[in-house]
Design a protein around this motif. Structure first.
Motif, short mmCIF file in Angstrom:
data_model
loop_
_atom_site.label_atom_id
_atom_site.label_comp_id
_atom_site.label_asym_id
_atom_site.label_seq_id
_atom_site.Cartn_x
_atom_site.Cartn_y
_atom_site.Cartn_z
N SER A 42 8.37 7.44 3.24
CA SER A 42 7.59 6.21 3.42
C SER A 42 8.44 5.12 4.09
O SER A 42 7.95 4.34 4.92
CB SER A 42 7.07 5.73 2.07
N MET B 246 9.47 -0.74 2.50
CA MET B 246 9.87 0.44 1.75
C MET B 246 11.33 0.79 2.04
O MET B 246 12.06 1.27 1.16
CB MET B 246 8.98 1.62 2.09
N LEU C 157 1.01 4.29 -2.84
CA LEU C 157 0.79 5.69 -2.47
C LEU C 157 1.92 6.57 -2.99
O LEU C 157 1.68 7.66 -3.53
CB LEU C 157 0.66 5.81 -0.96
N VAL C 158 3.16 6.11 -2.84
CA VAL C 158 4.31 6.89 -3.30
C VAL C 158 4.25 7.11 -4.80
O VAL C 158 4.41 8.24 -5.29
CB VAL C 158 5.63 6.17 -2.92
N SER D 51 1.18 9.25 -5.91
CA SER D 51 1.37 10.63 -5.46
C SER D 51 2.40 11.34 -6.33
O SER D 51 2.24 12.52 -6.67
CB SER D 51 1.84 10.66 -4.00
N TYR E 217 8.53 4.68 7.80
CA TYR E 217 7.36 4.07 8.45
C TYR E 217 7.19 2.59 8.10
O TYR E 217 6.34 1.92 8.67
CB TYR E 217 6.09 4.80 8.02
N ASP E 218 7.98 2.10 7.14
CA ASP E 218 7.71 0.75 6.63
C ASP E 218 9.02 0.06 6.27
O ASP E 218 9.82 0.59 5.49
CB ASP E 218 6.81 0.86 5.40
N ALA F 92 0.81 -1.22 0.00
CA ALA F 92 0.00 0.00 0.00
C ALA F 92 0.84 1.27 0.00
O ALA F 92 0.54 2.24 -0.70
CB ALA F 92 -0.94 -0.01 1.21
N ARG F 93 1.93 1.27 0.77
CA ARG F 93 2.74 2.49 0.85
C ARG F 93 3.46 2.78 -0.47
O ARG F 93 3.62 3.94 -0.84
CB ARG F 93 3.75 2.39 2.00
#
Length: 229
Positions: free
Chosen positions: A193, A200, A151-152, A155, A196-197, A147-148
């Motif tokens: 990102s 990633m 999003l990257v 975006s 947080y992950d 998911a991240r």
């Protein structure tokens, strides 16, 4: 001495000619400011004949938009060779080539031209974004993005669009600087990102490991270090 005879075009050939003429005019000015009479004159045919091939300007605009969308999506196609930063920079250069060549048309497309609200038009815009998304994932060698990462990438594609639109309004920042900045933006989004992950984080480490000392990503790291010193 020979007498020149105008060759009669077939139906599809004439349609493609009209699409090309319309795309050229829409690239110079907003589609709202281009009339059917202008398109007919540029194509060397009568106004009624334009309507014979297209029921109205909206349908012709959508056909021209489809061709433009295919061309824009093709700008994201890049051989998967060499460091990712250099590949993304080449993509951004081709992207801005398109933006510069089709400025008013690109602006009208992204901001909503005469086809605003059209399902077909929105689908074409989404097809370009999806093509760009798939291409970037292929460069990252990721088939099922977490998911991240999704999003990257999405975006970043939106950021490229908005940056191009802002640049068209006055071109106050050198184009080459924006192309490099967008590549840096991709790395920056990935880095945030990664904080947080773990997945990633691993992807970011792989990206930076393959980056040469004179590459775009290394350039970003150097600029950030200089700010902190």
């Amino acid at each position: 001495m020979t007498t020149g005879v105008r060759r009669r075009m077939g139906v599809e050939e004439r349609r493609q000619q009209l699409i090309g003429v319309a795309l050229e005019l829409f690239s110079q000015r907003s589609p709202d400011d281009v009339s059917i009479d202008e398109i007919a004159s540029a194509a060397g045919i009568s106004r009624p004949l334009v309507y014979h091939y297209f029921p109205g300007k909206l349908s012709l605009y959508e056909a021209a938009l489809k061709r433009a969308a295919q061309e824009l999506a093709a700008r994201f196609v890049e051989p998967q060779e060499g460091p990712l930063g250099a590949r993304l920079l080449r993509v951004m250069r081709r992207y801005f080539d398109f933006v510069e060549e089709h400025g008013p048309g690109f602006s009208a497309l992204m901001r909503g031209g005469p086809a605003v609200g059209s399902t077909a038009t929105n689908a074409l815009i989404d097809s370009v974004r999806q093509a760009a998304y798939v291409q970037i994932l292929s460069h990252l060698k990721v088939e099922n993005p977490p998911a991240r990462l999704e999003l990257v990438v999405r975006s970043w594609i939106s950021l490229a669009e908005s940056t191009a639109l802002i640049w068209l309004d006055g071109r106050r920042i050198p184009r080459a600087e924006l192309e490099a900045q967008l590549v840096h933006d991709f790395a920056a989004l990935a880095a945030v990102s990664a904080a947080y992950d773990d997945e990633m984080g691993e992807l970011l480490r792989r990206m930076l490991k393959e980056e040469p000392a004179d590459g775009p990503f290394s350039d970003l790291v150097g600029r950030l270090i200089s700010l902190a010193s």
